[in-house]
Design a protein around this motif. Structure first.
Motif, PDB file in Angstrom:
ATOM      1  N   PRO A 198     -39.632  -0.481 -39.036  1.00 55.45           N
ATOM      2  CA  PRO A 198     -39.698  -0.394 -37.720  1.00 55.45           C
ATOM      3  C   PRO A 198     -38.268  -0.190 -36.988  1.00 55.45           C
ATOM      4  CG  PRO A 198     -39.910  -2.745 -38.398  1.00 55.45           C
ATOM      5  CD  PRO A 198     -39.929  -1.932 -39.714  1.00 55.45           C
ATOM      6  N   THR A 199     -37.206  -0.377 -38.060  1.00 53.10           N
ATOM      7  CA  THR A 199     -35.824  -0.438 -37.250  1.00 53.10           C
ATOM      8  C   THR A 199     -35.170   1.077 -37.520  1.00 53.10           C
ATOM      9  OG1 THR A 199     -35.024  -1.329 -39.316  1.00 53.10           O
ATOM     10  CG2 THR A 199     -35.625  -2.981 -37.565  1.00 53.10           C
ATOM     11  N   VAL A 200     -35.983   2.126 -37.904  1.00 48.64           N
ATOM     12  CA  VAL A 200     -35.318   3.337 -38.039  1.00 48.64           C
ATOM     13  C   VAL A 200     -35.771   4.084 -36.582  1.00 48.64           C
ATOM     14  CG1 VAL A 200     -35.329   5.672 -39.249  1.00 48.64           C
ATOM     15  CG2 VAL A 200     -35.581   3.720 -40.422  1.00 48.64           C
ATOM     16  N   SER A 201     -34.723   4.974 -36.121  1.00 48.31           N
ATOM     17  CA  SER A 201     -34.955   5.646 -35.045  1.00 48.31           C
ATOM     18  C   SER A 201     -34.420   7.003 -35.296  1.00 48.31           C
ATOM     19  CB  SER A 201     -34.425   4.995 -33.739  1.00 48.31           C
ATOM     20  OG  SER A 201     -32.912   4.950 -34.134  1.00 48.31           O
ATOM     21  N   ILE A 202     -35.203   8.028 -34.829  1.00 52.99           N
ATOM     22  CA  ILE A 202     -34.996   9.539 -35.072  1.00 52.99           C
ATOM     23  C   ILE A 202     -34.705  10.225 -33.824  1.00 52.99           C
ATOM     24  CG2 ILE A 202     -35.793  11.287 -36.584  1.00 52.99           C
ATOM     25  CD1 ILE A 202     -37.560   9.531 -37.948  1.00 52.99           C
ATOM     26  N   SER A 203     -33.791  11.004 -33.896  1.00 49.02           N
ATOM     27  CA  SER A 203     -33.516  12.385 -33.182  1.00 49.02           C
ATOM     28  C   SER A 203     -33.792  13.509 -33.653  1.00 49.02           C
ATOM     29  CB  SER A 203     -32.160  11.912 -32.486  1.00 49.02           C
ATOM     30  OG  SER A 203     -32.014  12.833 -31.568  1.00 49.02           O
ATOM     31  N   LEU A 204     -34.654  14.299 -33.236  1.00 47.90           N
ATOM     32  CA  LEU A 204     -35.093  15.534 -33.717  1.00 47.90           C
ATOM     33  C   LEU A 204     -34.509  16.457 -32.827  1.00 47.90           C
ATOM     34  CD1 LEU A 204     -36.439  17.555 -35.567  1.00 47.90           C
ATOM     35  CD2 LEU A 204     -38.641  16.955 -34.500  1.00 47.90           C
ATOM     36  N   LEU A 205     -33.434  17.479 -33.262  1.00 43.76           N
ATOM     37  CA  LEU A 205     -33.379  18.757 -32.476  1.00 43.76           C
ATOM     38  C   LEU A 205     -33.717  19.893 -33.361  1.00 43.76           C
ATOM     39  CD1 LEU A 205     -29.533  17.491 -32.097  1.00 43.76           C
ATOM     40  CD2 LEU A 205     -31.537  16.956 -30.714  1.00 43.76           C
ATOM     41  N   LEU A 239     -47.811   7.304 -32.185  1.00 45.73           N
ATOM     42  CA  LEU A 239     -47.853   6.354 -33.453  1.00 45.73           C
ATOM     43  C   LEU A 239     -46.947   5.186 -33.109  1.00 45.73           C
ATOM     44  CD1 LEU A 239     -50.335   5.694 -35.413  1.00 45.73           C
ATOM     45  CD2 LEU A 239     -48.942   7.210 -36.949  1.00 45.73           C
ATOM     46  N   TYR A 240     -45.659   5.861 -33.297  1.00 43.52           N
ATOM     47  CA  TYR A 240     -44.721   4.967 -33.395  1.00 43.52           C
ATOM     48  C   TYR A 240     -43.699   4.736 -32.301  1.00 43.52           C
ATOM     49  CZ  TYR A 240     -45.470   5.808 -38.461  1.00 43.52           C
ATOM     50  OH  TYR A 240     -46.109   6.149 -39.596  1.00 43.52           O
ATOM     51  N   GLY A 241     -43.902   5.531 -31.385  1.00 44.51           N
ATOM     52  CA  GLY A 241     -43.325   5.352 -29.857  1.00 44.51           C
ATOM     53  C   GLY A 241     -42.104   6.335 -29.620  1.00 44.51           C
ATOM     54  N   HIS A 243     -39.718   6.498 -28.133  1.00 43.74           N
ATOM     55  CA  HIS A 243     -38.389   6.059 -28.119  1.00 43.74           C
ATOM     56  C   HIS A 243     -37.522   5.937 -29.623  1.00 43.74           C
ATOM     57  CE1 HIS A 243     -40.874   2.409 -29.140  1.00 43.74           C
ATOM     58  NE2 HIS A 243     -39.735   1.938 -29.614  1.00 43.74           N
ATOM     59  N   ARG A 244     -38.554   5.857 -30.495  1.00 47.51           N
ATOM     60  CA  ARG A 244     -38.286   5.920 -31.886  1.00 47.51           C
ATOM     61  C   ARG A 244     -38.181   7.360 -32.518  1.00 47.51           C
ATOM     62  NH1 ARG A 244     -40.974   2.521 -35.807  1.00 47.51           N
ATOM     63  NH2 ARG A 244     -39.325   2.925 -37.036  1.00 47.51           N
ATOM     64  N   LEU A 245     -38.996   8.270 -31.939  1.00 45.34           N
ATOM     65  CA  LEU A 245     -38.673   9.430 -32.154  1.00 45.34           C
ATOM     66  C   LEU A 245     -38.504  10.496 -30.927  1.00 45.34           C
ATOM     67  CD1 LEU A 245     -39.012  12.142 -34.009  1.00 45.34           C
ATOM     68  CD2 LEU A 245     -41.522  11.783 -33.774  1.00 45.34           C
ATOM     69  N   GLN A 246     -37.202  10.557 -30.756  1.00 38.17           N
ATOM     70  CA  GLN A 246     -36.706  11.348 -29.586  1.00 38.17           C
ATOM     71  C   GLN A 246     -36.855  12.975 -29.908  1.00 38.17           C
ATOM     72  OE1 GLN A 246     -33.307   9.580 -27.967  1.00 38.17           O
ATOM     73  NE2 GLN A 246     -34.550   7.838 -27.608  1.00 38.17           N
ATOM     74  N   VAL A 247     -37.107  13.885 -29.265  1.00 38.99           N
ATOM     75  CA  VAL A 247     -37.407  15.002 -29.843  1.00 38.99           C
ATOM     76  C   VAL A 247     -36.741  16.286 -28.600  1.00 38.99           C
ATOM     77  CG1 VAL A 247     -38.615  17.294 -30.492  1.00 38.99           C
ATOM     78  CG2 VAL A 247     -39.391  14.753 -30.940  1.00 38.99           C
ATOM     79  N   GLN A 248     -35.909  16.941 -28.820  1.00 36.73           N
ATOM     80  CA  GLN A 248     -35.409  17.929 -28.202  1.00 36.73           C
ATOM     81  C   GLN A 248     -35.433  19.324 -28.651  1.00 36.73           C
ATOM     82  OE1 GLN A 248     -31.323  15.880 -27.928  1.00 36.73           O
ATOM     83  NE2 GLN A 248     -31.248  17.198 -26.029  1.00 36.73           N
ATOM     84  N   THR A 249     -36.061  20.192 -27.944  1.00 34.41           N
ATOM     85  CA  THR A 249     -36.330  21.677 -28.235  1.00 34.41           C
ATOM     86  C   THR A 249     -35.319  22.729 -27.733  1.00 34.41           C
ATOM     87  OG1 THR A 249     -38.198  21.953 -26.722  1.00 34.41           O
ATOM     88  CG2 THR A 249     -38.698  21.416 -28.855  1.00 34.41           C
ATOM     89  N   PHE A 250     -35.095  23.632 -28.426  1.00 36.57           N
ATOM     90  CA  PHE A 250     -34.128  24.539 -28.018  1.00 36.57           C
ATOM     91  C   PHE A 250     -34.908  26.084 -28.203  1.00 36.57           C
ATOM     92  CE2 PHE A 250     -32.084  20.882 -29.246  1.00 36.57           C
ATOM     93  CZ  PHE A 250     -31.221  20.556 -28.283  1.00 36.57           C
TER      94      PHE A 250
END
Ligand SMILES: Cc1cc2nc3c(=O)[nH]c(=O)nc-3n(C[C@H](O)[C@H](O)[C@H](O)COP(=O)(O)OP(=O)(O)OC[C@H]3O[C@@H](n4cnc5c(N)ncnc54)[C@H](O)[C@@H]3O)c2cc1C
Length: 386
Positions: A198-205, A239-241, A243-250
């Protein structure tokens, strides 16, 4: 991802020597087995998701297939090969995580479910993608695997199934730079990491050529109108929120691109005052921290930077013996770069061939410039070229 025409994509198409027929007729990494196409969803004229299931076999071979898939999902990143039977060539594809189990009632829950979903983009002049593009519901394709890649959860700091404390006590970050179908590997990593702690956060570009590849990610349409990959990302966020999986698309066609500034921002996080990034900008090490203070063991297969340059994949962990796979005091934050060769090279430098296998090689490219300027940064982050 590897060069499609490279050796990694052209393993010999052979059989198995195993005397055990269940072993041979369940998903295995030697013999290709027929899988039925049970669904096809088109994303664009050149991209689609095929849902496939083991064509035949006894209950025992289906259960064994399921158990091997479970091991692969537990490992994190993995692929299967698809054979083009006329040309006798094979290419790797990355199964999308079983987020579909949240969309349908039956899938992914039984101990004999052999369903896999493959996200394929047709490349001009590409032999296997041309072959796959003609497949519809009722067609058969041949698969073998699983081929394990990196164990992102072990690299983040998890030592075994029985000892999750390390990851849970230490917030960790994962930044993923994905180009096109590289998002399939990204989603495997997201699913594995968010499930593990629960303490991993992800930024997907995520960079794409056309807007419809990622249409509907940030707002708007109901899930039924979304393409399957976008639907999976939204399901993971639900499922995970988010805030824990932030996604930016380009989108290339809209002239929006992932830039160095996006990556620096993602690595620096919100607490810029206390981040390594601020220290790096000031040219100062973080107070009280040395590379050794990160606790990484120079001989650890997961956390030694030097060892990583030589690696092709991580070994499968014995998930049940409870033994620590490494003795490092803590894990690493991760930057994953997943996409076509040119994308990987620009961000992280080329992979290196050695002894017939594609190894990670040193970190170069833009990430090399960012990370190598500060030993503190290097001690806390790892880059994986996928
Ligand atoms: C571990 C791994 C996982 C992979 N997962 C996926 C996946 O989930 N989905 C997916 O679609 N692909 C994936 N790939 C790529 C896939 O294995 C093939 O390389 C790709 O589908 C092209 O195969 P092909 O036989 O159609 O093209 P080939 O006949 O091998 O190539 C034809 C021409 O297209 C060019 N080309 C091939 N691929 C690309 C590309 N990506 N971008 C630009 N030019 C290219 C080649 O240089 C060549 O000139 C993965 C590769 C690896 C190594």
């Amino acid at each position: 991802m590897d060069s499609p025409a490279g050796l990694a994509g052209l393993r010999a198409c052979g059989g198995t020597n195993s005397s055990n027929s269940n072993d041979r007729e369940a998903l295995n990494d030697r013999k290709f087995l027929p899988y039925d196409v049970v669904a096809r969803e088109d994303i664009s004229p050149t991209a689609f998701v095929l849902t496939v299931r083991l064509s035949s076999g006894t209950k025992a071979t289906q259960k064994l297939t399921r158990s091997r898939m479970n091991d692969a999902w537990a490992h994190g990143l993995w692929s299967v090969e698809v054979k083009q039977p006329q040309l006798q060539i094979a290419r790797d594809y990355t199964p999308l995580p079983e987020v579909y189990a949240t969309h349908t009632e039956s899938a992914g829950e039984s101990d004999d479910d052999t369903t896999l979903r493959l996200f394929v983009r047709v490349v001009p002049g590409g032999e296997v993608t041309k072959y796959l593009s003609r497949k519809t519901v009722g067609s058969t394709i041949e698969l073998r695997g699983p081929h394990p890649s990196f164990d992102v959860v072990a690299r983040l700091g998890d030592k075994s199934d029985k000892s999750r404390a390390l990851v849970e006590n230490e917030p960790k970050k994962m930044i993923i730079l994905a180009g096109g179908t590289g998002v399939a590997t990204a989603l495997q990593a997201v699913d594995a990491a968010l499930r593990a702690s629960p303490t991993v956060s992800i930024s997907l570009l995520w960079a794409n050529r056309q807007a419809n590849d990622c249409y509907g990610l940030n707002a708007g349409p109901l899930p039924a109108e979304l393409n399957p990959v976008v639907r999976d990302i939204r399901a993971l966020q639900a499922l995970y929120g988010s805030h824990r999986l932030q996604v930016q698309t380009f989108v290339d066609a809209e002239r929006t691109f992932i830039t160095e500034a996006h990556v620096r921002k993602a690595i620096g996080g919100s607490d810029r005052k206390n981040s390594w990034f601020t220290s790096w900008r000031k040219g100062e090490p973080e107070a009280g921290k040395t590379p050794e203070a990160s606790g990484a063991d120079g001989s650890c297969i997961y956390h030694s930077q030097k060892k990583l340059t030589q690696m092709h994949a991580d070994p499968l962990r014995n998930r049940h013996d409870g033994k620590a796979a490494c003795s490092c005091a803590e894990g690493k934050n991760l930057v994953l770069v997943s996409g076509p060769d040119g994308f990987i090279e620009a961000w992280a430098g080329p992979k290196a061939w050695q002894a017939g296998k594609e190894r990670q090689g040193p970190v170069g490219g833009i990430l090399g410039q960012i990370l190598n300027q500060d030993p503190q940064t290097l001690s806390k982050w790892q880059v994986l070229k996928l």
